[in-house]
Write a protein that holds these residues in place. Structure first.
Motif, short mmCIF file in Angstrom:
data_model
loop_
_atom_site.label_atom_id
_atom_site.label_comp_id
_atom_site.label_asym_id
_atom_site.label_seq_id
_atom_site.Cartn_x
_atom_site.Cartn_y
_atom_site.Cartn_z
N GLN A 51 50.43 69.21 -10.78
CA GLN A 51 50.04 70.47 -10.18
C GLN A 51 50.34 70.51 -8.68
O GLN A 51 50.83 71.51 -8.16
CB GLN A 51 48.53 70.60 -10.36
CG GLN A 51 48.03 71.96 -10.65
CD GLN A 51 46.55 71.89 -10.98
OE1 GLN A 51 45.73 71.59 -10.14
NE2 GLN A 51 46.23 72.18 -12.21
N ILE A 57 52.59 68.77 -7.09
CA ILE A 57 54.02 68.82 -6.84
C ILE A 57 54.56 70.20 -7.14
O ILE A 57 55.46 70.69 -6.47
CB ILE A 57 54.79 67.79 -7.67
CG1 ILE A 57 54.06 66.45 -7.63
CG2 ILE A 57 56.19 67.59 -7.13
CD1 ILE A 57 54.56 65.54 -8.69
N ASP A 58 54.02 70.83 -8.16
CA ASP A 58 54.42 72.20 -8.46
C ASP A 58 54.24 73.08 -7.23
O ASP A 58 55.13 73.85 -6.85
CB ASP A 58 53.55 72.78 -9.59
CG ASP A 58 53.96 72.28 -10.97
OD1 ASP A 58 54.98 71.59 -11.07
OD2 ASP A 58 53.25 72.58 -11.93
N GLU A 59 53.09 72.94 -6.61
CA GLU A 59 52.81 73.74 -5.42
C GLU A 59 53.81 73.43 -4.32
O GLU A 59 54.29 74.32 -3.61
CB GLU A 59 51.40 73.44 -4.90
CG GLU A 59 50.35 74.30 -5.56
CD GLU A 59 48.96 73.94 -5.10
OE1 GLU A 59 48.78 73.50 -3.95
OE2 GLU A 59 48.03 74.09 -5.92
N ASN A 60 54.11 72.16 -4.18
CA ASN A 60 55.05 71.73 -3.18
C ASN A 60 56.44 72.33 -3.43
O ASN A 60 57.17 72.70 -2.52
CB ASN A 60 55.14 70.21 -3.19
CG ASN A 60 55.37 69.63 -1.83
OD1 ASN A 60 55.99 68.62 -1.66
ND2 ASN A 60 54.87 70.33 -0.79
N LEU A 61 56.78 72.40 -4.69
CA LEU A 61 58.08 72.93 -5.07
C LEU A 61 58.19 74.41 -4.72
O LEU A 61 59.19 74.87 -4.19
CB LEU A 61 58.27 72.72 -6.58
CG LEU A 61 59.67 72.86 -7.14
CD1 LEU A 61 60.63 71.96 -6.41
CD2 LEU A 61 59.66 72.53 -8.63
N VAL A 62 57.15 75.14 -4.99
CA VAL A 62 57.12 76.56 -4.61
C VAL A 62 57.26 76.68 -3.10
O VAL A 62 58.00 77.53 -2.60
CB VAL A 62 55.79 77.21 -5.04
CG1 VAL A 62 55.72 78.65 -4.54
CG2 VAL A 62 55.64 77.18 -6.54
N LEU A 90 58.72 74.67 -0.97
CA LEU A 90 60.09 74.41 -0.51
C LEU A 90 61.04 75.51 -0.94
O LEU A 90 61.92 75.92 -0.21
CB LEU A 90 60.62 73.09 -1.08
CG LEU A 90 60.03 71.80 -0.58
CD1 LEU A 90 61.11 70.74 -0.46
CD2 LEU A 90 59.39 72.00 0.77
N GLY A 91 60.85 75.95 -2.17
CA GLY A 91 61.83 76.88 -2.73
C GLY A 91 61.67 78.29 -2.23
O GLY A 91 62.67 79.00 -2.07
N ARG A 92 60.44 78.70 -1.99
CA ARG A 92 60.25 80.13 -1.79
C ARG A 92 59.53 80.56 -0.53
O ARG A 92 59.28 81.74 -0.34
CB ARG A 92 59.53 80.73 -3.01
CG ARG A 92 60.46 80.85 -4.23
CD ARG A 92 61.61 81.78 -3.93
NE ARG A 92 62.61 81.89 -4.99
CZ ARG A 92 63.92 81.85 -4.77
NH1 ARG A 92 64.39 81.67 -3.54
NH2 ARG A 92 64.78 82.00 -5.75
N ARG A 93 59.19 79.62 0.32
CA ARG A 93 58.52 80.05 1.56
C ARG A 93 59.39 79.78 2.77
O ARG A 93 60.16 78.82 2.82
CB ARG A 93 57.17 79.37 1.70
CG ARG A 93 56.05 80.16 0.98
CD ARG A 93 54.67 79.69 1.41
NE ARG A 93 54.16 78.74 0.43
CZ ARG A 93 53.30 79.06 -0.53
NH1 ARG A 93 52.83 80.28 -0.65
NH2 ARG A 93 52.89 78.15 -1.38
#
Lengths: 252, 252
Positions: A147, A149-154, A156-159
DNA sequence: CGGGTTCTTGACTAGTTTCAAGCAAAGTGG
DNA sequence: CCACTTTGCTTGAAACTAGTCAAGAACCCG
């Protein structure tokens, strides 16, 4: 047991006196569970800052729980680029992936002097067959890590750089808070800007400039390793999203 | 059971005839395990492309295994930005996090017509207490998922657009291969460029242009939903890193 | 044969990295 | 105790990368 240019182990913490156990957010053990975990814990490991005690590609014989200090999980590319995946604080487990798959797919480095409980991979099966409740907890912890890492991925990818940085600081602050490391809005932050850059997927220079902008907003202060949360709402505003703290959680 | 503008369920697959079971890479069940899983599976769900059968913020009562088709996990920001976290193929489990924590922190959408085995969250504890071997497998799957996201995170954080795109295509190809979907270097790819963009953390336009460059390299072909691997080595070269396939793995 | 979605492309703008240098604080050894 | 080195932080300028806007082409479906 010592790693890096470590100093001698300053005593051993028996599980029944585990300092983490007091934290109300952590699930309490039954006597049986406690007895099992006590013998499951085979050692205590002290690691010096900067030392990697788990390495990508190496076979892992152990599994760890952080007793005190900060660590971070990371991966490197051949040419030296580094990506920090996540941070580990007291009560967090590291090395589970290596314990299950044998070979580590990432490395873990101590960010501060670190104390770890060491569990043998070989007895993990024992735990699963005798204590389903603990097995459940371990799965819970694995899902929780995913969970994060999921947040981390968002992130990096979208902010944008500014949102991203604000969000990360918020995230780190909340986790430190959960771990009881925050004292009236203030906390010792062990990272360099390079750590943040490698977490955010940005260059060091750009991280520095973004951090400046963030500091200019007066929402936070960060100087000489001391981080201070001034205006939580303002930071959330910049991040565009709130980092929700977690209530009950297990640990081993 | 039907979701989206679904058509009727076209029959039910009993676990002993599970088509995935044949795959040599998947761990075989003991008779006891098989019997348990058979009653653990409460239903089969057909989902139409574009329908989200698990939603961020919703309580999850079920846990799923993909029987056939592609799905993807994603998170959205308030303003509509979307980040795709990972893809799920046959034999992959989705919704575990929701089953453990109750509330989903991400959504899952069908990319193709999707068939899922449905398991009740309520019986998960049963599984843990009676079948440690299966509990172990579930933890394994959770750790595996984490591993995949870790890789994705490195991809977003530390690789250039071209490397990143090449790496993702390699990744998807390898996973499709593991799932037995590749026929002499060719496979039906259900993604639009928008999907790739949302996975890579790039804009649609930039993804399109990067893809063009990649196609110009002659390492791959991709037209009319059909993806073809022409020169694997060349693609790896561009990606800068190889995607390692996985051998043995459990599934439920 | 529309009407919608997906793919393409060019021009322009904004965001990010790289390069280069300088400074401050902390640590090291004579 | 004072050079000397190292590490981390800061800044500006130039080069590059990626995003946005806009519009048209290609394709798909009913």
């Amino acid at each position: 047991m010592i790693v890096g240019n470590g100093r001698p182990t300053s005593g051993y913490t028996p599980c029944e006196m585990c300092p983490l156990r007091k934290r109300p957010s952590l699930r309490a053990f039954t006597p049986d569970e406690l007895a099992f975990v006590k013998q499951f814990k085979m050692d205590e490991l002290h690691v010096d800052p900067g030392a990697s005690f788990l390495r990508e590609g190496a076979a892992a014989e152990h599994l760890y729980t952080v007793l005190s200090g900060w660590a971070f999980r990371y991966k490197m590319l051949d040419d030296g680029r580094r990506q920090i995946l996540n941070y580990a604080l007291p009560a967090d487990m590291v090395g589970l992936q290596g314990a299950l798959m044998r070979e580590m797919e990432h490395s873990v480095e101590a960010l501060t002097p670190l104390v770890l409980c060491v569990f043998p991979r070989a007895k993990l099966w024992d735990l699963y067959s005798k204590f389903p409740s603990l097995a459940f907890d371990i799965t819970w912890l694995a899902a929780r890590e995913e969970q994060l890492i999921d947040e981390n991925l968002v992130n990096l990818g979208r902010r944008s750089a500014l949102e991203r940085t604000a969000y990360l600081l918020q995230h780190l602050y909340v986790r430190a808070e959960e771990a009881g490391l925050v004292k009236n809005g203030t906390i010792q932050f062990p990272f360099t800007q390079q750590h943040l850059a490698d977490t955010l997927g940005m260059s060091l220079v750009h991280t520095n400039k973004t951090l400046k902008r963030l500091l200019a907003s007066k929402a936070i202060r960060w100087k000489d390793r001391v981080f201070e949360m001034i205006d939580r709402t303002a930071l959330t505003e910049i991040a565009g999203d709130e980092v929700a703290p977690r209530q009950g959680r297990p640990f081993i």
